[in-house]
Scaffold this active site. Structure first.
Site, PDB file in Angstrom:
ATOM      1  N   LYS A  76       0.797  -1.229   0.000  1.00 45.87           N
ATOM      2  CA  LYS A  76       0.000   0.000   0.000  1.00 45.87           C
ATOM      3  C   LYS A  76       0.831   1.282   0.000  1.00 45.87           C
ATOM      4  CE  LYS A  76      -4.441  -1.285   0.249  1.00 45.87           C
ATOM      5  NZ  LYS A  76      -5.548  -0.730  -0.539  1.00 45.87           N
ATOM      6  N   ASP A 118      -8.537  -0.630   6.469  1.00 45.02           N
ATOM      7  CA  ASP A 118      -8.640  -1.965   7.046  1.00 45.02           C
ATOM      8  C   ASP A 118      -7.290  -2.406   7.602  1.00 45.02           C
ATOM      9  OD1 ASP A 118     -11.289  -2.784   6.869  1.00 45.02           O
ATOM     10  OD2 ASP A 118     -11.103  -3.361   4.779  1.00 45.02           O
TER      11      ASP A 118
END
Length: 372
Positions: A76, A118
Site C-alpha cells: 500500500k 482496514d
C-alpha cells in the site's frame, strides 16, 4: 449503489474472456522514478515456485512478495506515497516532477492527513505523515487486528476506532476531513465528487507491475499469462487492468475476494456496482462492501474472471506459501486460493488460452500486516 441480492453475493465465480481485448491508457511514466527516491527503496522479490506451477498446471509460477515494501509489510505504501506527494504538491502549487520529499517537508505545510483503513493503507499514510513531519488521523473499522492498529499508532498517527464496517469508517474519515480546514483526505477508494486523490493512489501501484515485467524478463520467463489479484474496493485491480490493458501484454486478469465480501464479483454478475452485506473474515484488508467508483468501470471492462474464496482455503494457501518460504498474510495468500479455484478442471476451460504459460500471484501483504 444498489444492495446485492443474497444469491448474487453468494455466487463464487465469474468469467468473461472477451475482456482481454479492451485497452486503456497507461499510468504516468514518472511514478516509478518517484518511488526510487524514497528511503529504502528496492524492488520486492518475484519468487518462482515450481511445485505450485506443477500443481496448477502452469509452465512457470511466480509470487510477487510484498511483505517488506519500503519497510512496511504490504504494497500500500506505493499508492499512499504517490497519492500524498501529488496531493500536497497540488495544495501547495508545486510541480510534482521537480519536488522532492525533502522539499515538501521543508515547506512545512499546514496539513493533517486523514484516511480510513482496514490496516495497510492507513499505516502507509501514517508512515508518509511521519516522513513529512505531519500529523495524521486514521479511522479503523471493527475487525482489524489489534496488532495492525498498534502498528498504525506506532507510526505516530491518531487512531479513531469505528464500531462499524469499513464503509462507515470511510464516511467517518471523510466527515473528519471536511470538518477541518487543514485536513487532507487521502483515501484509496473513490465516490462521486472524490476521485482525484484515489486516482493518484492507483497510479502509485503501477510500480509493482512495472517491476513484475522487468523481473519476468530477467528470469527468462514469458510475459504474465495469468495474474491473480486480491481485491477489496478494487484499486489494485484497477492498476493491474490499466497496466496490462495498455498494450504491454494481455494476461488473464483474475480478481480474488473473500466470500464474506464479494462486492466486485457480485457487481460483475449484475453488470452494475453493488453494495454487499459483509461478514467477518481473516482477510480483513479485503473486507469491503462497495467497489470504488473510480475502479468499477475499469474492472467491468478489463477483468477476465473473478472468484470468491473461503477463509479456510486462504488459511491453507498461507500455510502452503509459508512452507515454500513466502510469509504471506491472509490477504496476500488469497491470490493462491483464488488461482486454485479458478484453475479447477470445470472452470479452467472458460479462461482464455495462454493463461498457463506464466502465472503470477500477488502476495500483497506479509503476516505482520493483518495477523489472522
Amino acid at each position: 449503489m444498489v444492495t446485492a441480492p443474497a444469491s448474487l453475493a453468494r455466487s463464487s465465480w465469474f468469467a468473461r474472456p472477451a475482456a482481454r481485448h479492451w485497452t486503456c491508457p497507461p499510468a504516468p511514466g514518472d511514478v516509478a522514478a518517484f518511488h526510487r527516491t524514497l528511503p529504502g527503496h528496492a524492488a520486492t522479490p518475484l519468487v518462482e515456485l515450481p511445485s505450485l506451477a506443477a500443481e496448477l498446471g502452469a509452465r512457470r509460477l511466480f509470487v510477487k512478495d510484498e511483505s517488506a515494501r519500503l519497510g512496511l509489510p504490504a504494497f500500500k505504501i506505493l499508492g499512499a506515497s504517490w497519492g500524498v506527494h501529488r496531493a500536497l504538491c497540488d495544495r501547495l502549487g508545486l510541480a510534482p516532477g521537480g519536488t522532492s520529499l525533502a522539499a515538501l517537508r521543508s515547506a512545512r505545510p499546514d496539513v493533517r492527513l486523514v484516511t480510513a483503513t482496514d490496516g495497510n493503507h492507513g499505516r502507509a499514510v501514517a508512515a508518509m505523515a511521519r516522513l513529512l513531519g505531519l500529523p495524521a488521523e486514521v479511522c479503523v473499522p471493527h475487525g482489524v487486528h489489534p496488532e495492525a492498529v498498534a502498528a498504525i499508532k506506532a507510526e505516530g498517527a491518531a487512531v479513531t476506532e469505528i464500531p462499524a464496517p469499513y464503509d462507515e469508517a470511510v464516511r467517518a474519515a471523510a466527515d473528519a476531513a471536511a470538518a477541518g480546514h487543514s485536513a487532507l483526505l487521502v483515501q484509496d477508494t473513490a465516490w462521486p465528487g472524490y476521485e482525484q486523490v484515489p486516482q493518484w493512489i492507483v497510479e502509485g501501484y503501477s510500480t509493482l507491475f512495472t517491476e513484475i515485467d522487468e523481473q519476468l524478463a530477467e528470469a527468462g520467463a514469458a510475459p504474465a499469462g495469468l495474474v491473480a489479484i486480491p481485491v477489496g474496493v478494487g484499486s489494485l485491480a484497477q492498476a493491474a487492468v490499466t497496466h496490462y490493458r495498455s498494450g504491454r501484454s494481455a494476461p488473464t486478469l483474475l480478481s480474488v475476494e473473500p466470500d464474506a465480501a464479494p462486492c466486485v464479483l457480485a457487481s460483475l454478475h449484475q453488470d452494475r456496482p453493488l453494495t454487499v452485506r459483509t461478514r467477518p473474515t481473516i482477510m480483513a484488508g479485503l473486507n469491503c462492501a462497495t467497489p470504488s467508483t473510480l475502479a468499477w468501470p475499469v474492472l467491468r471492462a478489463g477483468l477476465d474472471a473473478a472468484v470468491a474464496v473461503t477463509d479456510a482455503s486462504t488459511a491453507r494457501a498461507a500455510r502452503d506459501l509459508a512452507r515454500l518460504g513466502v510469509a504471506a498474510g491472509p490477504c496476500g495468500a488469497a491470490s493462491l486460493a483464488g488461482a486454485r479455484a479458478a484453475l479447477a478442471p470445470d472452470r479452467r476451460p472458460l479462461l482464455a488460452s495462454g493463461h498457463g504459460e506464466t502465472v503470477v500471484l500477488l502476495a500483497t501483504e506479509g503476516r505482520a500486516a493483518n495477523p489472522a
